[in-house]
Design a protein around this motif. Sequence first.
Motif, PDB file in Angstrom:
ATOM      1  N   PRO A 121       5.721   8.201  -5.315  1.00  0.00           N
ATOM      2  CA  PRO A 121       6.441   6.400  -6.479  1.00  0.00           C
ATOM      3  C   PRO A 121       5.531   6.088  -5.168  1.00  0.00           C
ATOM      4  O   PRO A 121       4.638   4.780  -6.387  1.00  0.00           O
ATOM      5  CB  PRO A 121       7.312   5.703  -5.738  1.00  0.00           C
ATOM      6  N   ASN A 122       4.552   5.591  -4.488  1.00  0.00           N
ATOM      7  CA  ASN A 122       3.530   5.010  -4.208  1.00  0.00           C
ATOM      8  C   ASN A 122       2.009   5.393  -4.593  1.00  0.00           C
ATOM      9  O   ASN A 122       1.437   4.042  -4.983  1.00  0.00           O
ATOM     10  CB  ASN A 122       3.613   5.458  -2.665  1.00  0.00           C
ATOM     11  N   GLN A 123       2.034   6.801  -4.773  1.00  0.00           N
ATOM     12  CA  GLN A 123       0.462   7.158  -5.371  1.00  0.00           C
ATOM     13  C   GLN A 123       0.494   6.224  -6.695  1.00  0.00           C
ATOM     14  O   GLN A 123      -0.334   6.010  -7.669  1.00  0.00           O
ATOM     15  CB  GLN A 123       0.673   8.225  -5.306  1.00  0.00           C
ATOM     16  N   VAL A 128       5.289   7.634 -16.780  1.00  0.00           N
ATOM     17  CA  VAL A 128       5.248   7.878 -15.706  1.00  0.00           C
ATOM     18  C   VAL A 128       5.151   9.911 -15.636  1.00  0.00           C
ATOM     19  O   VAL A 128       5.024  10.239 -14.920  1.00  0.00           O
ATOM     20  CB  VAL A 128       6.935   8.042 -15.391  1.00  0.00           C
ATOM     21  N   ARG A 129       6.059  10.007 -16.434  1.00  0.00           N
ATOM     22  CA  ARG A 129       6.131  11.590 -16.495  1.00  0.00           C
ATOM     23  C   ARG A 129       4.890  12.180 -16.458  1.00  0.00           C
ATOM     24  O   ARG A 129       4.140  13.149 -15.863  1.00  0.00           O
ATOM     25  CB  ARG A 129       7.001  12.341 -17.428  1.00  0.00           C
ATOM     26  N   ASP A 130       3.762  12.455 -17.590  1.00  0.00           N
ATOM     27  CA  ASP A 130       2.577  12.188 -17.485  1.00  0.00           C
ATOM     28  C   ASP A 130       1.913  12.300 -15.879  1.00  0.00           C
ATOM     29  O   ASP A 130       0.921  13.202 -15.489  1.00  0.00           O
ATOM     30  CB  ASP A 130       1.671  11.920 -18.477  1.00  0.00           C
ATOM     31  N   THR A 131       1.691  11.501 -15.347  1.00  0.00           N
ATOM     32  CA  THR A 131       0.914  11.091 -14.151  1.00  0.00           C
ATOM     33  C   THR A 131       1.957  12.060 -12.862  1.00  0.00           C
ATOM     34  O   THR A 131       0.878  12.078 -12.037  1.00  0.00           O
ATOM     35  CB  THR A 131       1.155   9.141 -14.198  1.00  0.00           C
ATOM     36  N   ALA A 132       2.576  12.650 -13.110  1.00  0.00           N
ATOM     37  CA  ALA A 132       3.584  13.447 -12.142  1.00  0.00           C
ATOM     38  C   ALA A 132       2.623  14.177 -12.654  1.00  0.00           C
ATOM     39  O   ALA A 132       2.387  15.196 -11.414  1.00  0.00           O
ATOM     40  CB  ALA A 132       4.405  13.374 -12.344  1.00  0.00           C
ATOM     41  N   ASP A 144      -2.159  12.838   6.239  1.00  0.00           N
ATOM     42  CA  ASP A 144      -1.444  12.199   4.790  1.00  0.00           C
ATOM     43  C   ASP A 144      -1.509  12.180   4.178  1.00  0.00           C
ATOM     44  O   ASP A 144      -1.490  13.561   3.336  1.00  0.00           O
ATOM     45  CB  ASP A 144      -1.146  10.267   5.223  1.00  0.00           C
ATOM     46  N   TYR A 145      -2.510  11.366   2.681  1.00  0.00           N
ATOM     47  CA  TYR A 145      -2.705  11.863   2.122  1.00  0.00           C
ATOM     48  C   TYR A 145      -3.827  11.274   1.444  1.00  0.00           C
ATOM     49  O   TYR A 145      -3.828  10.117   2.292  1.00  0.00           O
ATOM     50  CB  TYR A 145      -1.625  11.754   0.762  1.00  0.00           C
ATOM     51  N   ALA A 146      -4.442  11.025   0.896  1.00  0.00           N
ATOM     52  CA  ALA A 146      -5.463  10.402   0.353  1.00  0.00           C
ATOM     53  C   ALA A 146      -5.934   9.062   0.221  1.00  0.00           C
ATOM     54  O   ALA A 146      -5.210   9.039  -0.873  1.00  0.00           O
ATOM     55  CB  ALA A 146      -6.932  11.315  -0.292  1.00  0.00           C
ATOM     56  N   GLY A 147      -6.269   8.023   0.831  1.00  0.00           N
ATOM     57  CA  GLY A 147      -6.166   7.111   0.102  1.00  0.00           C
ATOM     58  C   GLY A 147      -4.778   5.848   0.394  1.00  0.00           C
ATOM     59  O   GLY A 147      -4.780   5.445   0.538  1.00  0.00           O
ATOM     60  N   ARG A 148      -4.212   7.183   1.758  1.00  0.00           N
ATOM     61  CA  ARG A 148      -3.308   6.483   2.549  1.00  0.00           C
ATOM     62  C   ARG A 148      -3.070   5.043   3.057  1.00  0.00           C
ATOM     63  O   ARG A 148      -2.739   4.122   3.443  1.00  0.00           O
ATOM     64  CB  ARG A 148      -2.282   7.357   3.353  1.00  0.00           C
ATOM     65  N   HIS A 149      -3.818   5.107   3.808  1.00  0.00           N
ATOM     66  CA  HIS A 149      -4.352   3.598   4.576  1.00  0.00           C
ATOM     67  C   HIS A 149      -5.258   2.450   4.513  1.00  0.00           C
ATOM     68  O   HIS A 149      -5.433   2.490   3.228  1.00  0.00           O
ATOM     69  CB  HIS A 149      -4.421   4.613   6.104  1.00  0.00           C
ATOM     70  N   LYS A 206       2.048   3.651  -8.473  1.00  0.00           N
ATOM     71  CA  LYS A 206       1.780   2.268  -8.281  1.00  0.00           C
ATOM     72  C   LYS A 206       0.276   2.248  -8.567  1.00  0.00           C
ATOM     73  O   LYS A 206      -0.139   1.508  -9.237  1.00  0.00           O
ATOM     74  CB  LYS A 206       1.770   1.870  -6.465  1.00  0.00           C
ATOM     75  N   ALA A 207      -0.459   2.910  -7.682  1.00  0.00           N
ATOM     76  CA  ALA A 207      -1.996   2.644  -8.237  1.00  0.00           C
ATOM     77  C   ALA A 207      -2.473   3.178 -10.082  1.00  0.00           C
ATOM     78  O   ALA A 207      -3.990   2.229 -10.081  1.00  0.00           O
ATOM     79  CB  ALA A 207      -3.041   3.776  -7.208  1.00  0.00           C
ATOM     80  N   PHE A 208      -1.454   4.043 -10.271  1.00  0.00           N
ATOM     81  CA  PHE A 208      -1.890   4.332 -11.187  1.00  0.00           C
ATOM     82  C   PHE A 208      -1.542   3.864 -13.274  1.00  0.00           C
ATOM     83  O   PHE A 208      -2.689   3.532 -13.197  1.00  0.00           O
ATOM     84  CB  PHE A 208      -1.424   6.031 -11.534  1.00  0.00           C
ATOM     85  N   LEU A 209      -0.270   3.208 -12.481  1.00  0.00           N
ATOM     86  CA  LEU A 209       0.383   2.427 -13.452  1.00  0.00           C
ATOM     87  C   LEU A 209       0.989   1.311 -13.274  1.00  0.00           C
ATOM     88  O   LEU A 209       1.768   0.459 -13.740  1.00  0.00           O
ATOM     89  CB  LEU A 209       1.853   3.265 -13.936  1.00  0.00           C
ATOM     90  N   ARG A 210       0.910   0.834 -11.740  1.00  0.00           N
ATOM     91  CA  ARG A 210       1.399  -0.470 -12.024  1.00  0.00           C
ATOM     92  C   ARG A 210       3.083  -0.523 -11.975  1.00  0.00           C
ATOM     93  O   ARG A 210       3.067  -1.306 -11.167  1.00  0.00           O
ATOM     94  CB  ARG A 210       0.604  -1.740 -12.297  1.00  0.00           C
TER      95      ARG A 210
END
Lengths: 468, 375
Positions: free
Chosen positions: A398-400, A387-391, B35-40, A402-406
């Motif tokens: 947190p919503n972005q 989580v820290r590395d992805t940040a 928003d941000y890329a890929g938001r929708h 999800k796409a990286f780490l689920r």
Amino acid sequence: MNASDLSPAYDLVVIGGGPAGLAAAALAARAGLSTVLFDENPGVGGQIYRAIASSPVKDRAILGEDYWAGVELAAEAGASGASIVTGATVWSLDPSRLVGVSIAGKARLIQAGRVIIATGSLERPFPIPGWTLPGVMSAGGAQTLLKAQGLVPGGRSVMAGGGPLLWLLAAQILRAGGKIDAILDTTPRVNWLRALGHLPDFVLSPYFSKGLRLLREVRARVRVIRVDRLEAVGDDKLREVVFAAGDAEWRMPADLLLLHRGVVPNVNLATAAGVAHAWNERQLCFEPVLDEDFNSSVAGIAVAGDGAGIAGGTAAAERGRIAAIAAVRALKPEAAVPDLQTIRQNLQREAMGRAFLDALNRPAVSFRQPQGDTIVCRCEEVTAKQVRDTADLGCEGPNQMKAFLRCGMGPCQGRLCGLTVTELIAAQRGTTPAEVGYYRLRPPVKPITLSELASLPITEVERKAVER
Amino acid sequence: MRTADVVVIGGGIHGCSTALHLALRGLKPILVEKDYAGRHASGVNAGGVRQLARDLAEIPLSISSMSLWERIEELVGDDCGFVSHGTVLVAENETELASFRARVDDLRLRGFTHEELIDRAELKRLVPAVADHCPGGVVSRRDGAADPFRTTQAFRRRAIEMGAEVLEGVTVTGLARAGANWRVETSAGPIEAPKVVNAAGAWADRIAAMLGEPAPLTVVAPMLMVTSRVAPFIQPVVILRGRKLSFKQLDNGTVVIGGGHLATPDRDRNETVLDWDKLAISARTVWELFPAMRAATIVRAWAGIEAYMPDGIPVVGPSSTSEGVYHQFGFSTHGFQLGPGTGAMMAELVATGSTNTPIDGLEIGRFRDQARRQS
């Protein structure tokens, strides 16, 4: 009650049968609103009054008089005319107040005039190294076993963490004949200093004498050790608890480690319904934005009880009553309701002493923002380092993430990792949890099977489409 | 004031792809995303990478996209989770199968061979779990699926690496001529550039309106749901014609169920309200088609906001009113696969004034002519 026995619409749908839900349903039904209360458990009571109608623990001293106060609330709700439906899982609520509920494998959509969400609190995530090992469980889980089945720990047991519920559970386990080898208190010393300013208020509150009695009762029988590092160690299961204070480190063999670090509002259903939430820096959690009647930002949806912000069981019932009065006034203004001012005063009294408890029990950063290989998201096995590395890579929320780490995408829907992920991202990016935000939560907020969903009644439109 | 060669409005897969391909041609694009890329929709669609069952006007773009998908890692530095197990359009009865046969024959006459009619035995071989009542179907063997948010982010990241500037959380508030340039007013100040690409998805009509150009899009939000992990049992993406369904199992075992039933979108609040009666229809369709799925658990359902055009195909090409402005929106719930190739085509069009990829039938003028006929 079966799904097919439900009406298609009710004036008021109450979700959750703890003190807030029971009090709200009782008041509203008595005032004449058609009211249904859904609770997913086999019986009402919520966490605080869990199994109030069926507990095998008959000696009233074990669970304490505060627990047995639930009997009256449950009886009141039962006699009020409200439909009390247990074993009913609410999996969706939308801004038009359509409630998705499943009972015994059959799903229904119910239209509510008003909704009171009373889904209470969750234990704050307590991500220490090894917390996913068999043999490590939450104190809340242990309390459920005690209340519902009369079970207490028998082997070498250690409790760790802090907060009023930890001490209450310790006392309940001891009274029921259970055994606790040690309590590892993670309260930072500096918290006592920070809490001191709120002491006068606390001394006057009902928490003071009760709390003091509990502490004395437990300390007389169990060794209490203050620690600032904690680790569960084992291969296939818990073997020992490793802890440290300052430079000294100890290892204690253990079969069971009970963790508890306070409770936070369960925001899942309200968030999925579109209710606005805000960060509470004092309690380190997100909570819904509410007016004085506990109405949320979504018209007709109120949140009562600890789900509205942690305030305890007695306050929860008063909050439920206030929200119910608002529902009655909106739908049936001519109906008689209890005096609102008296209820507000009761509620105010309950708020006394909370500032002291919040300051004292504020978890240390090291127990909220884990390091290295410590698991953060249990469903998808995501570590703190990931989580820290992805940040650090630029992931802002947190919503972005999800796409990286689920993380947060497993069956628990973020209940066990949401706050940790938010705090880790904020810490890593040098910003605040308020800025980072929380998971956008998607219904179903509780998993349902494909067959359950398929069991929703076929609509007129679909029937016509098939015939054509 | 900021200046650029091209301002790209919208950070979906299309805007990001166009920005990348512009940068690859040595131009300096600035991408503006509210928003941000890929938001929708670009970040939360079903991830199908499909040439199968496309409108004739889209087929050239779809085929050129496919060749980019097949070397996606080389293009964006990330495999985007792309896997290629084909898409299968399942016929539920003989009448459907006959209409599929006519379509495949027609495509052959036009020189397109990517769609292939299959009989019951081949269908069972490709999709062993399918219910027995299905007599055959159509397969497009090079099709596949990818991770939509990861893909959009990869395009964004590579575009930046190649010299594009990406402004997120920035809204376009105005668009007007300023001498030889276009002046794009934004919440972060004005940007001037000779060329503008409108890739604003469900909000693209608002950009077009700044040019006085009608763009009769409908804001839609197709719903999807995903199950908990189940043992691997199906490789291709499966779609239906008679009933709305798209169905695929990801590598991690979860199954994504979609097909175009719509939620209620609110594009001003970035919110969608799901329609459970419609999701129940999807659940019943899966219940009948894949009996093995009956006990699977639905973990999450959602919908992404995007634009749907009256004729169900996108708007791609130059503005009909404003020289230097180009449109790339309205992908009508099937734009994800088209992203890589359409971005490449658009960059070529913007940079050189023409393109070798046919886009006839996709120009925005079709709606102006229509509006005139109606008045």
